[in-house]
Design an enzyme around this catalytic site. Structure first.
Site, PDB file in Angstrom:
ATOM      1  N   ASP A   2       0.823  -1.206   0.000  1.00 41.39           N
ATOM      2  CA  ASP A   2       0.000   0.000   0.000  1.00 41.39           C
ATOM      3  C   ASP A   2       0.857   1.255   0.000  1.00 41.39           C
ATOM      4  O   ASP A   2       0.443   2.301  -0.494  1.00 41.39           O
ATOM      5  CB  ASP A   2      -0.939  -0.009   1.218  1.00 41.39           C
ATOM      6  CG  ASP A   2      -2.106   0.945   1.044  1.00 41.39           C
ATOM      7  OD1 ASP A   2      -2.386   1.345  -0.101  1.00 41.39           O
ATOM      8  OD2 ASP A   2      -2.733   1.295   2.049  1.00 41.39           O
ATOM      9  N   HIS A   7      -7.243  -1.992   9.046  1.00 44.73           N
ATOM     10  CA  HIS A   7      -6.393  -1.195   8.148  1.00 44.73           C
ATOM     11  C   HIS A   7      -6.820   0.269   8.261  1.00 44.73           C
ATOM     12  O   HIS A   7      -7.913   0.629   7.838  1.00 44.73           O
ATOM     13  CB  HIS A   7      -6.587  -1.732   6.716  1.00 44.73           C
ATOM     14  CG  HIS A   7      -5.811  -1.007   5.655  1.00 44.73           C
ATOM     15  ND1 HIS A   7      -4.793  -1.601   4.955  1.00 44.73           N
ATOM     16  CD2 HIS A   7      -5.917   0.242   5.158  1.00 44.73           C
ATOM     17  CE1 HIS A   7      -4.301  -0.741   4.069  1.00 44.73           C
ATOM     18  NE2 HIS A   7      -4.969   0.386   4.168  1.00 44.73           N
ATOM     19  N   HIS A  62      -5.833   4.487   7.798  1.00 44.85           N
ATOM     20  CA  HIS A  62      -4.976   5.558   7.312  1.00 44.85           C
ATOM     21  C   HIS A  62      -4.960   6.665   8.364  1.00 44.85           C
ATOM     22  O   HIS A  62      -5.889   6.805   9.152  1.00 44.85           O
ATOM     23  CB  HIS A  62      -5.476   6.084   5.970  1.00 44.85           C
ATOM     24  CG  HIS A  62      -5.224   5.118   4.845  1.00 44.85           C
ATOM     25  ND1 HIS A  62      -5.453   5.409   3.526  1.00 44.85           N
ATOM     26  CD2 HIS A  62      -4.745   3.837   4.855  1.00 44.85           C
ATOM     27  CE1 HIS A  62      -5.128   4.373   2.775  1.00 44.85           C
ATOM     28  NE2 HIS A  62      -4.708   3.405   3.542  1.00 44.85           N
ATOM     29  N   CYS A  87      -4.542   6.450  -0.871  1.00 44.99           N
ATOM     30  CA  CYS A  87      -5.401   5.872  -1.897  1.00 44.99           C
ATOM     31  C   CYS A  87      -5.498   6.860  -3.052  1.00 44.99           C
ATOM     32  O   CYS A  87      -5.941   7.998  -2.849  1.00 44.99           O
ATOM     33  CB  CYS A  87      -6.792   5.584  -1.344  1.00 44.99           C
ATOM     34  SG  CYS A  87      -7.928   5.034  -2.636  1.00 44.99           S
TER      35      CYS A  87
END
Lengths: 299, 299
Positions: free
Chosen positions: A3, A196, A198, A229
Site C-alpha cells: 500500500d 487497516h 490511514h 489511496c
C-alpha cells in the site's frame, strides 16, 4: 509495503525491496504484503511482485501476502504460491465502480471463482476479503454499517478464509471503529483478521487502539507511513509501522518486533525515497531515553 | 495559547493574540489559557499576559486562565482577576527541580499559600493543580503511579479546587492513560478536571480517546499543535486543537466548537508564525467533503 509503494512516484529497485523485507523480517515482522498482481502498465512500482514474493517465501515463518484485484491476479498468486492473497472490495458502490470497475457484489462473485480455482489447484494459499471504505467514502459519503457487515459475511460465504475492514479514505473515528469492529467480531469472530487504518486526519493510532479494544490484534501499517489511496483526494499516509509498534509495545502488548531496528530500517528506506512525503512521529522524537524504556529497547 | 506561545521563538504581537482569542471564542471555545505570569525576561513571548487577560475577560462566558509558576505569579493573577490560575507541579522530582527549582512537595506548600491568599482577598479565582510528567520523565525515567496520585490528592488537600494530569514529555500510551485516569477519577472524582497530552510520539489523540473513556471531558490542546516543553529534549507539539475537536465531533461528542472556523483561524495564525514548526493533520486533508459530514460542517 504494497500500500505504501503503490502510492508513490518512485519505483523502488527490486534489490531495495528485498533488503527492506530482510530487515523487517530480522526486526521481527512475520507478515508482509509484498506486492500486487496488477498489470505493470497500471502500477510499474509493483511490476516485480513475482520476484519479490519468491524471495519473501525463502524466509522461514514469514507469511508473504499479495493483493489481487481480480481473478487474473489471483491466478498469478496461486502460480507463485503466495501464502495469502488479499481481494479488495469497496463497501461504497461509488468507490467500488471507480476503483475496481465492479459492484461490491460482483467482487463477491469473483471471490467465489477465486476460491473454486484455489480448491481445484489444491493450493494452500489463503484468501482474505478486504472490505474497504468501511467508514465512509469521498465519493459516496456515508457507507451504512449494515452494508459493510453484509458484504463481509458475503465474502466469507463466497469462500474467503478471513476478512478485514479498512478505512480507505481516513474517515474513521475511534467511536465508529469500536462500534463497527465489535459488531463485526460478534458476527464472524476470529475470521475478522485485521484492521487497516490511514492516518489522514491524525486518528490512525486512536483507531488502532479502539479496534484493539474490540479484540483485533492484527493491523496493517507501512514503514514511514507511506501510502494512501489514489482514488481518495487528500488522503495521505498509512499508519506508520514504527509508531504503531511502539504504541503497542508501550501498552505492554508483545509484538515480537524490535522498534529500534524498525527505526534504523526507516532511515535506510527513507534514503531511497528522496522527494517523497514521509510520515510518522517516533523517528523525530526518538525512543524514550531512560530507565523506563530500557526493557523496550532491549526487547 | 500559553503552552504553544511559550515554546516558540516568535513573540506574537498583542493585537494578534487578541484577534486569536476573539476568533477562538467566536468558533465556540469557552476556556482559554491566555498566558503565564512569569518574569518577562524569562518568557518575553508572554510579557503581555495582563493585557491579554484583561481583553479575554470582556468576552461573556469565557473562562480565562493563566499559568502561575509560583506565589508571585499567583498574586498577579489575583490582582488581574483571572478566572482560573493553573499551578504546575512535576511528579518527577528531577523534572521538578530542573523546571521549577522546587521539590513537588514544596509546590504543594506553595499552593496552600496561594489558597490562603486567594481566600484572604475574597477572590473567586479558581486554583487548578496541574500534575506534569505524570507518565514518565526524560530526566528521571519512570514516575510511579502512586506518587502521581499522592501529589494530586495533596494538591487538593492544600486547597486546589481542581487538578489535571499532564504527559509533559510525550511518554504516555493509551493503556497507561486509561489506567491512571481511572485510578485518579476513583480517588477524586469530578475534581480531576482535565487531561493534557503532547503528540510527541504520535499518540496524542489515542491518549485523548483513552482518557475520554475514563470519563475525562476536558482536554488541553493548542491550535496547529504548537508547543512542547523546553526541558524535555525532542518533545514537540501539543495535540492540535482542530484535530482534537474534529475527532470528538466525529465521535458524536458535542464540543460546541465550529471545526471549519478553527481551520480558518489556524490558517490566519500560521500566517503570523513564519519559520515556526507547526503540526496537525486535519488542515492538510481538510474536512470530509460529502453528505456524511454536512451536519458537522454546519454545526
Amino acid at each position: 509495503m504494497r500500500d505504501g509503494l503503490q502510492s508513490i512516484a518512485t519505483v523502488l529497485p527490486t534489490a531495495r525491496k528485498l533488503a527492506w523485507i530482510d530487515a523487517a523480517y530480522a526486526a521481527g515482522q512475520r507478515e508482509i504484503e509484498v506486492g500486487s498482481f496488477v498489470p505493470a502498465r497500471l502500477l510499474p512500482q509493483l511490476a516485480d511482485t513475482a520476484e519479490v514474493l519468491a524471495h519473501a517465501k525463502t524466509l522461514p515463518g514469514l507469511l508473504a501476502s499479495v493483493l489481487v484485484p481480480n481473478f487474473k491476479g489471483a491466478e498469478r498468486a496461486l502460480e507463485c504460491g503466495a501464502d495469502l492473497m488479499i481481494v479488495p472490495l469497496s463497501a461504497s458502490h461509488a468507490h467500488s465502480l471507480a476503483n475496481l470497475r465492479k459492484t461490491p457484489d460482483e467482487v463477491v462473485a469473483e471471490v467465489a471463482r477465486i476460491r473454486a480455482a484455489r480448491d481445484a489447484a489444491g493450493s494452500r494459499t489463503l484468501i482474505e476479503g478486504g472490505v474497504g471504505t468501511a467508514f465512509g467514502c469521498t465519493l459516496q459519503g456515508e457507507v451504512a454499517e449494515g452494508e459493510v457487515l453484509r458484504l463481509m459475511q458475503a465474502l466469507l460465504d463466497a469462500g474467503a478464509d478471513r476478512v478485514s475492514l479498512a478505512d480507505t479514505v481516513g474517515y474513521a473515528d475511534p467511536a465508529s471503529v469500536r462500534r463497527l469492529f465489535e459488531k463485526a467480531r460478534a458476527l464472524v469472530g476470529e475470521r475478522l483478521w485485521c484492521a487497516h487504518f490511514h492516518d489522514t486526519r491524525g486518528m490512525g493510532l486512536a483507531n488502532v487502539y479502539a479496534a484493539w479494544q474490540a479484540g483485533i490484534t492484527r493491523f496493517d501499517a507501512c514503514l514511514a507511513g507511506i501510502g494512501g489511496c489514489p482514488h481518495a483526494p487528500g488522503a495521505s499516509g498509512n499508519v506508520a509501522t514504527e509508531d504503531l509498534t511502539f504504541m503497542l509495545e508501550r501498552m505492554g502488548v508483545a509484538t515480537g518486533i524490535d522498534v529500534a531496528a524498525l527505526l534504523a530500517l526507516r532511515q535506510r528506506v527513507a534514503g531511497g525515497l528522496a522527494g517523497e512525503t514521509l510520515h510518522g512521529a517516533l523517528w523525530q522524537a526518538g525512543l524514550p531515553q531512560n530507565a523506563a524504556s530500557a526493557a523496550l529497547q532491549a526487547a
